[in-house]
Design an enzyme around this catalytic site. Structure first.
Site, short mmCIF file in Angstrom:
data_model
loop_
_atom_site.label_atom_id
_atom_site.label_comp_id
_atom_site.label_asym_id
_atom_site.label_seq_id
_atom_site.Cartn_x
_atom_site.Cartn_y
_atom_site.Cartn_z
N GLU A 47 139.75 -17.18 3.55
CA GLU A 47 138.77 -18.19 3.92
C GLU A 47 138.21 -18.88 2.67
O GLU A 47 138.05 -18.25 1.62
CB GLU A 47 137.59 -17.59 4.70
CG GLU A 47 137.82 -17.46 6.19
CD GLU A 47 138.52 -16.17 6.54
OE1 GLU A 47 139.07 -16.07 7.65
OE2 GLU A 47 138.54 -15.26 5.68
N THR A 48 137.90 -20.15 2.83
CA THR A 48 137.13 -20.92 1.85
C THR A 48 135.91 -21.47 2.58
O THR A 48 136.03 -22.00 3.69
CB THR A 48 137.96 -22.06 1.25
OG1 THR A 48 139.09 -21.50 0.55
CG2 THR A 48 137.14 -22.89 0.28
#
Length: 265
Positions: A47-48
């Site tokens: 995830e970002t």
């Protein structure tokens, strides 16, 4: 805030190259969804997170390399860690994040970031017919939970350690958001977990904070405890301190900044 800076943080870790790496961008305003998705694909992490001010709090959005998700524990931890580290918030100040998956309250306690997340509902379900073939063990309990998770409980920790799923088969058989868990049966660990999320483009997530929105009430009921230690036994591994607090789940963890980079775009 520098809109050209991106950080990488190892969350739920006390040293680099452990826990779960997350990308973090803290911005004046959120870019388009397409731009955030491209950036997350470029980072190629589970995830970002993208953070921007919204009134007295902050909007936070999470993207895997392929899709946006409503809630992410380790990327929330990474984002709060950076905000405290950069001095955007003092260590005694509260951070309010507004995510698609709920309103999140974040505080700091010593070296720990403390996150208040929603509690996920659980309902018992029948174990899918071919589960043991697809995953590698026969569950002693099987549940469906909020946010499309399914949860399989094993009788022994060894079953969690040894399972080697067919990820494509999980995705096509309704098991694309799967937690497998068992009692820890040690003084230091109350329960263990692994998370397989091929539906979101992540075969195995190293450490999954949001999964504990379901795991905390599950194990609180099974163990008769409201404060517990979870060990996510992925290759990188991670330790989470969790507690059941009324209708919420409190998740505590540490984080380490790995690098910051300047975008040329």
């Amino acid at each position: 805030m520098n809109n050209k800076t991106i950080y990488q943080v190892d969350a739920f870790a006390e040293e680099v190259f452990k826990g779960n790496p997350a990308g973090v961008m803290i911005l004046d305003e959120l870019p388009s969804e397409a731009w955030m998705q491209h950036m997350a694909m470029e980072m190629n992490l589970s995830e970002t997170a993208f953070v921007a001010p919204n009134g007295s709090g902050y909007d936070i959005r999470y993207f895997t390399p392929t899709v946006e998700i409503p809630l992410c524990g380790h990327a929330t931890l990474a984002s709060a860690h950076m905000m405290y580290q950069l001095g955007m918030k003092a260590s005694d100040e509260v951070i309010h994040f507004k995510a698609k998956g709920g309103d999140l309250t974040i505080t700091k306690s010593g070296d720990y970031v403390v996150m208040t997340f929603p509690q996920y509902r659980l309902s018992k379900a029948e174990t899918p017919k071919h589960f043991s073939t697809l995953v590698g063990f026969e569950p002693v309990g099987f549940y469906k939970s909020d946010d499309n998770w399914v949860v399989a409980v094993a009788a022994q920790r060894e079953a969690i350690e040894k399972c080697n799923p067919n990820f494509e088969a999980l995705r096509t058989n309704g098991l694309g958001h799967l937690m497998v868990t068992s009692e820890g049966k040690s003084e230091d660990v109350d329960f263990v977990v692994r998370c397989f999320v091929p539906q979101a483009g992540i075969n195995e997530d190293p450490v999954t904070g949001s999964a504990h929105c379901a795991l905390t009430p599950l194990w609180a009921n099974r163990l008769g405890k409201t404060q517990m230690i979870s060990h996510q036994i992925s290759k990188r591994g991670g330790v989470l301190q969790v507690a059941l607090k009324d209708y919420n789940v409190e998740i505590k963890g540490k984080a380490v900044t790995v690098f910051e980079a300047k975008l040329s775009i």
